[in-house]
Design a protein around this motif. Structure first.
Motif, PDB file in Angstrom:
ATOM      1  N   PRO A 169       0.819  -1.209   0.000  1.00  0.00           N
ATOM      2  CA  PRO A 169       0.000   0.000   0.000  1.00  0.00           C
ATOM      3  C   PRO A 169       0.853   1.259   0.000  1.00  0.00           C
ATOM      4  O   PRO A 169       2.015   1.243   0.424  1.00  0.00           O
ATOM      5  CB  PRO A 169      -0.785  -0.113   1.306  1.00  0.00           C
ATOM      6  CG  PRO A 169       0.151  -0.866   2.219  1.00  0.00           C
ATOM      7  CD  PRO A 169       0.887  -1.846   1.329  1.00  0.00           C
ATOM      8  N   ASP A 181      -1.201   6.771   3.822  1.00  0.00           N
ATOM      9  CA  ASP A 181      -2.246   7.784   3.641  1.00  0.00           C
ATOM     10  C   ASP A 181      -1.648   9.190   3.693  1.00  0.00           C
ATOM     11  O   ASP A 181      -0.491   9.403   4.084  1.00  0.00           O
ATOM     12  CB  ASP A 181      -3.355   7.619   4.676  1.00  0.00           C
ATOM     13  CG  ASP A 181      -2.843   7.731   6.109  1.00  0.00           C
ATOM     14  OD1 ASP A 181      -2.185   8.731   6.423  1.00  0.00           O
ATOM     15  OD2 ASP A 181      -3.118   6.813   6.907  1.00  0.00           O
ATOM     16  N   SER A 200      -8.823   5.401  -2.030  1.00  0.00           N
ATOM     17  CA  SER A 200      -8.087   4.582  -1.053  1.00  0.00           C
ATOM     18  C   SER A 200      -8.145   3.099  -1.399  1.00  0.00           C
ATOM     19  O   SER A 200      -7.233   2.342  -1.057  1.00  0.00           O
ATOM     20  CB  SER A 200      -8.649   4.807   0.355  1.00  0.00           C
ATOM     21  OG  SER A 200      -8.349   6.102   0.815  1.00  0.00           O
ATOM     22  N   PHE A 201      -9.205   2.676  -2.076  1.00  0.00           N
ATOM     23  CA  PHE A 201      -9.327   1.274  -2.481  1.00  0.00           C
ATOM     24  C   PHE A 201      -8.153   0.879  -3.383  1.00  0.00           C
ATOM     25  O   PHE A 201      -7.661  -0.256  -3.330  1.00  0.00           O
ATOM     26  CB  PHE A 201     -10.651   1.059  -3.209  1.00  0.00           C
ATOM     27  CG  PHE A 201     -10.821  -0.320  -3.784  1.00  0.00           C
ATOM     28  CD1 PHE A 201     -11.257  -1.372  -2.990  1.00  0.00           C
ATOM     29  CD2 PHE A 201     -10.552  -0.570  -5.125  1.00  0.00           C
ATOM     30  CE1 PHE A 201     -11.414  -2.654  -3.522  1.00  0.00           C
ATOM     31  CE2 PHE A 201     -10.707  -1.846  -5.661  1.00  0.00           C
ATOM     32  CZ  PHE A 201     -11.151  -2.885  -4.854  1.00  0.00           C
ATOM     33  N   TYR A 202      -7.702   1.814  -4.202  1.00  0.00           N
ATOM     34  CA  TYR A 202      -6.614   1.535  -5.141  1.00  0.00           C
ATOM     35  C   TYR A 202      -5.240   1.839  -4.556  1.00  0.00           C
ATOM     36  O   TYR A 202      -4.275   1.112  -4.804  1.00  0.00           O
ATOM     37  CB  TYR A 202      -6.815   2.357  -6.419  1.00  0.00           C
ATOM     38  CG  TYR A 202      -8.079   2.009  -7.159  1.00  0.00           C
ATOM     39  CD1 TYR A 202      -8.151   0.866  -7.952  1.00  0.00           C
ATOM     40  CD2 TYR A 202      -9.209   2.817  -7.061  1.00  0.00           C
ATOM     41  CE1 TYR A 202      -9.308   0.536  -8.640  1.00  0.00           C
ATOM     42  CE2 TYR A 202     -10.374   2.502  -7.743  1.00  0.00           C
ATOM     43  CZ  TYR A 202     -10.419   1.358  -8.526  1.00  0.00           C
ATOM     44  OH  TYR A 202     -11.573   1.033  -9.198  1.00  0.00           O
ATOM     45  N   HIS A 240      -4.325   2.788  -0.997  1.00  0.00           N
ATOM     46  CA  HIS A 240      -3.945   2.552   0.403  1.00  0.00           C
ATOM     47  C   HIS A 240      -4.211   1.127   0.873  1.00  0.00           C
ATOM     48  O   HIS A 240      -4.032   0.836   2.056  1.00  0.00           O
ATOM     49  CB  HIS A 240      -4.701   3.532   1.308  1.00  0.00           C
ATOM     50  CG  HIS A 240      -4.418   4.968   0.985  1.00  0.00           C
ATOM     51  ND1 HIS A 240      -5.361   5.971   1.101  1.00  0.00           N
ATOM     52  CD2 HIS A 240      -3.286   5.568   0.527  1.00  0.00           C
ATOM     53  CE1 HIS A 240      -4.830   7.120   0.735  1.00  0.00           C
ATOM     54  NE2 HIS A 240      -3.578   6.903   0.382  1.00  0.00           N
ATOM     55  N   ARG A 241      -4.607   0.268  -0.037  1.00  0.00           N
ATOM     56  CA  ARG A 241      -4.967  -1.099   0.343  1.00  0.00           C
ATOM     57  C   ARG A 241      -3.823  -2.056   0.037  1.00  0.00           C
ATOM     58  O   ARG A 241      -3.299  -2.088  -1.077  1.00  0.00           O
ATOM     59  CB  ARG A 241      -6.231  -1.517  -0.419  1.00  0.00           C
ATOM     60  CG  ARG A 241      -6.731  -2.922  -0.124  1.00  0.00           C
ATOM     61  CD  ARG A 241      -8.070  -3.153  -0.826  1.00  0.00           C
ATOM     62  NE  ARG A 241      -7.984  -3.000  -2.260  1.00  0.00           N
ATOM     63  CZ  ARG A 241      -7.616  -3.971  -3.096  1.00  0.00           C
ATOM     64  NH1 ARG A 241      -7.287  -5.174  -2.632  1.00  0.00           N
ATOM     65  NH2 ARG A 241      -7.575  -3.757  -4.397  1.00  0.00           N
ATOM     66  N   SER A 242      -3.435  -2.849   1.025  1.00  0.00           N
ATOM     67  CA  SER A 242      -2.473  -3.912   0.799  1.00  0.00           C
ATOM     68  C   SER A 242      -3.170  -5.052   0.062  1.00  0.00           C
ATOM     69  O   SER A 242      -4.275  -5.451   0.429  1.00  0.00           O
ATOM     70  CB  SER A 242      -1.914  -4.414   2.136  1.00  0.00           C
ATOM     71  OG  SER A 242      -0.957  -5.436   1.921  1.00  0.00           O
ATOM     72  N   ARG A 243      -2.543  -5.551  -0.980  1.00  0.00           N
ATOM     73  CA  ARG A 243      -3.187  -6.567  -1.820  1.00  0.00           C
ATOM     74  C   ARG A 243      -2.601  -7.944  -1.551  1.00  0.00           C
ATOM     75  O   ARG A 243      -1.399  -8.094  -1.342  1.00  0.00           O
ATOM     76  CB  ARG A 243      -3.041  -6.203  -3.295  1.00  0.00           C
ATOM     77  CG  ARG A 243      -3.548  -4.789  -3.570  1.00  0.00           C
ATOM     78  CD  ARG A 243      -3.721  -4.487  -5.021  1.00  0.00           C
ATOM     79  NE  ARG A 243      -4.156  -3.095  -5.206  1.00  0.00           N
ATOM     80  CZ  ARG A 243      -4.575  -2.577  -6.343  1.00  0.00           C
ATOM     81  NH1 ARG A 243      -4.608  -3.336  -7.430  1.00  0.00           N
ATOM     82  NH2 ARG A 243      -4.944  -1.324  -6.415  1.00  0.00           N
ATOM     83  N   GLU A 303      -4.556 -12.198  -5.192  1.00  0.00           N
ATOM     84  CA  GLU A 303      -5.576 -11.358  -5.829  1.00  0.00           C
ATOM     85  C   GLU A 303      -5.316 -11.233  -7.323  1.00  0.00           C
ATOM     86  O   GLU A 303      -4.172 -11.111  -7.771  1.00  0.00           O
ATOM     87  CB  GLU A 303      -5.574  -9.975  -5.177  1.00  0.00           C
ATOM     88  CG  GLU A 303      -6.579  -9.002  -5.767  1.00  0.00           C
ATOM     89  CD  GLU A 303      -6.564  -7.649  -5.082  1.00  0.00           C
ATOM     90  OE1 GLU A 303      -6.898  -6.643  -5.742  1.00  0.00           O
ATOM     91  OE2 GLU A 303      -6.224  -7.581  -3.877  1.00  0.00           O
TER      92      GLU A 303
END
Length: 465
Positions: free
Chosen positions: A316, A319, A400-402, A404-407, A411
């Motif tokens: 991520p 922020d 934030s979905f794109y 700040h999110r750890s994937r 996935e």
């Protein structure tokens, strides 16, 4: 409408606007594209797209359906046409052709007012944040004689009195010292510039060997303040080595240096950020001890942006509040008169992360932002973050979905059907090494590290370990 380049290796955010993406090196496929256009002329756009889609390295986004889970994750990417391959691999030219020597010469003053010759393509250093170091593999060098001949042709054709020897890491070009000596002998009235130098004493010596009028300044990129974090990002540089390089440069006549750092890198701690300020303070102190003069240091702080096809593609971005706090810490710590600090707008970095790792639903955001007046957003006086915020709201998407999110490594990523030649197994292994602080050696000086290119036959002169 056709697009290519490094951004095309995640083509999905622009899928609504581009008919054809062409992936990878273009020296060979440009002829195939032209031949296909000629053959399909008069048969309609759909026929043309079908014929283009069968060319290796060509991606036609309208020939694919992307399905999403209820939570927004990608459920699947499915070809809709027989000509559409389930996986599109970038083109790789094994031997670089002679460089262009008749470029268009602008009739107005431009920033980079010089001739440019690409002396090598690719980099094997393996910095884990660097997309270029992954997607332009393997390393391919142009022969000395070819480069020297091209310099003469550009001077003759275009009238330039300065030539840049371009690559991702000019210091790694085999025999660069010999090449410079030969160019100085052949073209004594021509200035030479060497962008992208490795941070060590040999680079200082290399630049010092240039004609006096070629010495415009020195720029180095330590990227991180602590040795621990530099190991995590695979930037093999000790603190002692950095300081020695700085002192060497100052002792040999340079009065100022430009240094690039990043904040927000994966595994970064508050101590790592504080180490940036300490390292710069040490560089200033050691430089003054060695020369008796206070060096002028220009320090640029950028924000980490996770990029597709890198080990950190799953990581991520921090922020806005966290990045702002880190920038403020450095502003307070680096208030010395001889240190000029600049930093990137964190909101710009957020948009870069969103577009870097986004899917094709972002097309609605881009279109809404355009309708609201977003133009030339890279110019600070034209950038309007409120317009972008409104565009996301109108599209029903959260940045934030794109960003700040750890994937999860399992996935399906928006670019999962795009093959740059580096395997996901290698990227996952490098991500694990980053977490453990384990560095991976350069495969040009060590054994093959198994990135996938040797197994596919695209790596020159390497076999898997």
């Amino acid at each position: 409408i056709i697009a290519r380049g490094s951004g095309a290796l995640n083509p999905e955010p622009m899928a609504d606007f581009i008919d054809v993406f062409v992936l990878g090196d273009g020296e060979e496929d440009i002829h195939e594209l032209i031949d296909t256009f000629r053959a399909a002329k008069g048969h309609g756009k759909k026929v043309l797209l079908r014929q283009l889609a069968v060319i290796p390295g060509v991606y036609v986004p309208s020939f694919y359906e992307v399905r999403y889970e209820a939570g927004g994750l990608i459920k699947g990417i499915t070809p809709l046409e027989a000509e559409a391959s389930p996986r599109i691999r970038r083109r790789i030219v094994s031997k670089l052709p002679p460089p262009p020597t008749r470029p268009v010469v602008p009739y107005i003053e431009v920033v980079h007012d010089r001739g440019m010759i690409e002396i090598q393509r690719g980099c094997s250093r393996g910095c884990r944040f660097c997309q270029a170091g992954m997607i332009y593999r393997p390393v391919r060098e142009r022969p000395h004689a070819e480069v020297a001949s091209a310099v003469g042709e550009i001077i003759s054709n275009c009238g330039y009195d300065e030539i840049a020897l371009v690559s991702l890491n000019t210091s790694d070009y085999a025999g660069i010292e010999t090449l410079i000596t030969e160019l100085k002998r052949r073209y004594p009235d021509t200035a030479l510039s060497l962008p992208s130098l490795r941070l060590d004493k040999s680079s200082v010596d290399l630049v010092r060997s240039l004609p006096t009028r070629s010495r415009t300044g020195l720029t180095f990129a330590p990227e991180a303040g602590s040795e621990r974090l530099r190991a995590a990002i695979n930037k093999a540089l000790s603190e002692a080595g950095f300081l020695e390089t700085v002192v060497t440069a100052l002792e040999r006549g340079w009065t100022g240096l430009k240094l690039y750092f990043m904040v927000g890198l994966p595994t970064e701690t508050a101590e790592d950020v504080a180490s940036i300020a300490r390292l710069i303070e040490q560089a200033s102190t050691e430089g003054r001890k060695a020369t008796g003069k206070t060096p002028q240091l220009r320090v640029s702080i950028s924000t980490f942006v996770p990029k597709p096809h890198t080990p950190f593609q799953w990581s991520p971005q921090e922020d806005l509040a966290t990045i702002n706090a880190k920038q403020e810490l450095l502003r307070k710590s680096l208030s010395r008169r001889n240190v000029r600090l600049s930093w990137q707008d964190v909101r710009t970095s957020l948009l870069e992360a969103v577009l870097s790792r986004g899917d094709r639903r972002l097309g609605k955001v881009i279109y809404h932002a355009w309708k609201l007046g977003c133009r030339f957003d890279a110019w600070s006086d034209r950038f309007n973050f409120e317009h972008w915020t409104k565009a996301f709201a109108e599209a029903g998407l959260d940045p934030s979905f794109y960003a700040h999110r750890s994937r999860s490594p399992d996935e399906i990523l928006p670019w999962s059907h795009i093959d740059c030649g580096i395997t996901e197994e290698f990227l996952r292994r490098e991500l694990a090494n980053a977490t453990k602080g384990i560095t991976t050696p350069d495969c040009r000086t060590a054994s093959c590290q198994g990135c996938g290119l040797a197994e596919s036959g695209d790596c020159i002169g390497k076999t898997p370990a």
